[in-house]
Enzyme design. Structure first.
Site, PDB file in Angstrom:
ATOM      1  N   SER A 259      -2.168 -10.664   7.369  1.00 54.09           N
ATOM      2  CA  SER A 259      -1.915  -9.251   7.617  1.00 54.09           C
ATOM      3  C   SER A 259      -1.603  -9.122   9.105  1.00 54.09           C
ATOM      4  CB  SER A 259      -3.156  -8.442   7.253  1.00 54.09           C
ATOM      5  OG  SER A 259      -3.053  -7.159   7.835  1.00 54.09           O
TER       6      SER A 259
ATOM      7  N   ARG B 237      -1.515   4.371  16.978  1.00 51.55           N
ATOM      8  CA  ARG B 237      -1.775   5.262  15.847  1.00 51.55           C
ATOM      9  C   ARG B 237      -1.607   6.748  16.150  1.00 51.55           C
ATOM     10  NH1 ARG B 237      -0.369   1.260  14.259  1.00 51.55           N
ATOM     11  NH2 ARG B 237      -1.260  -0.069  12.640  1.00 51.55           N
TER      12      ARG B 237
ATOM     13  N   ASP C 217       0.823  -1.218   0.000  1.00 52.76           N
ATOM     14  CA  ASP C 217       0.000   0.000   0.000  1.00 52.76           C
ATOM     15  C   ASP C 217       0.852   1.260   0.000  1.00 52.76           C
ATOM     16  OD1 ASP C 217      -2.602  -1.161   0.042  1.00 52.76           O
ATOM     17  OD2 ASP C 217      -2.339  -1.641   2.171  1.00 52.76           O
TER      18      ASP C 217
ATOM     19  N   ASP D 260      -7.765   2.744  11.110  1.00 54.33           N
ATOM     20  CA  ASP D 260      -6.534   3.534  11.171  1.00 54.33           C
ATOM     21  C   ASP D 260      -6.628   4.867  10.441  1.00 54.33           C
ATOM     22  OD1 ASP D 260      -5.360   1.729  12.807  1.00 54.33           O
ATOM     23  OD2 ASP D 260      -4.222   0.696  11.239  1.00 54.33           O
TER      24      ASP D 260
HETATM   25  N1  ARG Z   1      -8.584  -4.212  14.535  1.00 56.02           N
HETATM   26  C1  ARG Z   1      -7.443  -3.535  15.045  1.00 56.02           C
HETATM   27  C2  ARG Z   1      -7.788  -2.141  15.426  1.00 56.02           C
HETATM   28  O1  ARG Z   1      -8.506  -1.499  14.730  1.00 56.02           O
HETATM   29  C3  ARG Z   1      -6.329  -3.435  14.065  1.00 56.02           C
HETATM   30  C4  ARG Z   1      -5.705  -4.665  13.685  1.00 56.02           C
HETATM   31  C5  ARG Z   1      -4.675  -4.426  12.664  1.00 56.02           C
HETATM   32  N2  ARG Z   1      -4.204  -5.691  12.326  1.00 56.02           N
HETATM   33  C6  ARG Z   1      -3.678  -6.087  11.186  1.00 56.02           C
HETATM   34  N3  ARG Z   1      -3.314  -7.311  11.127  1.00 56.02           N
HETATM   35  N4  ARG Z   1      -3.530  -5.285  10.173  1.00 56.02           N
HETATM   36  O2  ARG Z   1      -7.314  -1.643  16.412  1.00 56.02           O
END
Ligand code: ARG
Length: 411
Positions: A171, A93, A14, A122
């Protein structure tokens, strides 16, 4: 004047395709990559640097581990979990976004870009921080409606350095606080994963171990008598508790946009510290403080999940948390056993607990209360329930009876 944009760069597909797109589609003259260290494994930085070099991209690596670890420990004081998940990705984040914004300002950028899709959390967490600045915020994957397949083809066409075969893997998002795994067969909620999805934890073997954690004002400060800074403490506990299979969760997670997803997480240190902290709160807080704090904690976790840990609500919640946690000082013994990190002992100078008062063997408990004082309380206890039951019984007995023997009722 050359227009520069700072891109949150991981070296994955990405963010790699974002580099030429920011010039071609958004008219920037220069892209700089920013990779923020929140405790990812070393290979991830190597991959980012390698890809950047092949792209001719200048990358800044920012170490934000300390800031992130501090936030994780704030989450411990708030007993913070969202649907059972201790918020590793979520809390990282805003820390990452702030670090990128700082680099962008220092480098004279006018834009900020990320490679998040339009489906996840995110994008919202990054932009909540970024849109508080004057920079242009760009989300090429979302705005151009990119799919993985399109990205793959585009990368091939442009001869971009993306690892072939990478697409078939899980992922994974890893930082100090958690490792999350999603994708492939895991997208089917009934699919039972094998050991291969785990990296931080090994299945429990029946071995046990006890550790002692020391807390000061709700923050863990020492392990087995040895003082440790947050980053070191978390890393040490991830290894130790992980070796006992502590901190695996499989969550049906409700994302902010309403999408339900299946997520698997590993978070041995988080589970251990959260259990220990809550155990110590149980010893020192009053019943009223504990029950009210669950509401405060729930709200903190909700904001943590949303990536909104810097707003006024969280500051107000933290004032309550700080006040109550002034007394959360003491020692907790945790036993790793059967994949659990269980509190098996606790002590504190602030314990709202008196062995004398609770004991069955002493009569005069604190000098001013004796057993018999409870008699009046016991008589009143359940008074309203008795009145209600009596009234119902009376109403039934005096209700008129119809021919069929049934109570006359509104039909
Ligand atoms: N669901 C998690 C959250 O929003 C993020 C997980 C990200 N994981 C990943 N394997 N890309 O906090």
């Amino acid at each position: 004047m050359t227009e520069k944009v700072a891109l949150a760069f991981s070296g994955g597909l990405d963010t790699t395709v974002c580099v030429p797109l920011l010039e071609e589609e958004y008219g920037y003259d220069e892209v700089i990559g920013v990779t923020v260290d929140v405790g990812q494994p070393a290979e991830e930085f190597a991959e980012a640097e390698e890809t950047a070099e092949a792209l001719g991209l200048e990358v800044h690596i920012v170490d934000a581990k300390d800031a992130f670890a501090d936030l994780c420990l704030d989450a411990v004081r708030a007993n913070a979990t969202y649907q059972g998940y201790p918020l590793g990705t979520a809390l990282a984040r805003p820390v990452i976004a702030q670090a990128i914004l700082d680099v962008a300002v220092a480098e004279g950028c006018t834009g900020l870009a990320h490679g998040c899709t339009g489906k996840g959390n995110d994008q919202l967490r990054f932009e909540a921080v970024w849109r508080d600045s004057d920079m242009e915020v760009i989300a090429p994957v979302r705005e151009l409606g990119l799919t993985r397949n399109w990205e793959q083809e585009y990368a091939e066409e442009k001869n971009l350095p993306v690892e072939a075969g990478n697409d078939g893997d899980w992922s994974i998002d890893t930082n100090l606080w958690s490792r999350s795994v999603e994708g492939k067969e895991l997208e089917e909620p009934s699919y039972v994963p094998g050991e291969e999805i785990y990296d931080w934890t090994t299945a429990p073997t029946g071995e046990t171990e006890e550790i002692e954690l020391e807390f000061e004002e709700g923050y863990p400060v020492a392990l087995n008598g040895e003082a440790m800074e947050p980053v070191e403490l978390i890393q040490t506990l991830n290894e130790l508790a992980g070796s006992y299979g502590v901190g695996r969760t499989d969550v049906m997670e409700d994302r902010m946009l309403g999408l339900k997803v299946r997520e698997n997480y590993e978070h041995p240190a988080a589970t251990t510290l959260l259990n220990a902290h809550e155990g110590l709160e149980g010893l020192v807080l009053t019943k009223d403080e504990r029950s009210f704090k669950t509401q405060i904690d729930q709200e903190w976790a909700e904001k943590g999940y949303q990536g909104l840990v810097n707003g006024p609500l969280v500051q107000a919640l933290e004032a309550f948390i700080a006040k109550t946690n002034e007394r959360v000082t003491g020692t907790v013994t945790i036993r790793f056993e059967g994949g659990q990190a269980r509190v098996v002992g606790r002590s504190s100078p602030y314990a709202v607990y008196s062995a004398e008062a609770a004991s069955f063997n002493t009569e005069d408990v604190t000098g001013d209360i004796e057993q018999n004082d409870a008699t009046g309380v016991a008589k009143y206890h359940g008074f309203q329930e008795r009145l209600a039951n009596r009234a119902m019984k009376h109403a039934k007995e005096s209700a008129p009876v119809t021919d069929g023997g049934e109570t006359e009722d509104a039909e």
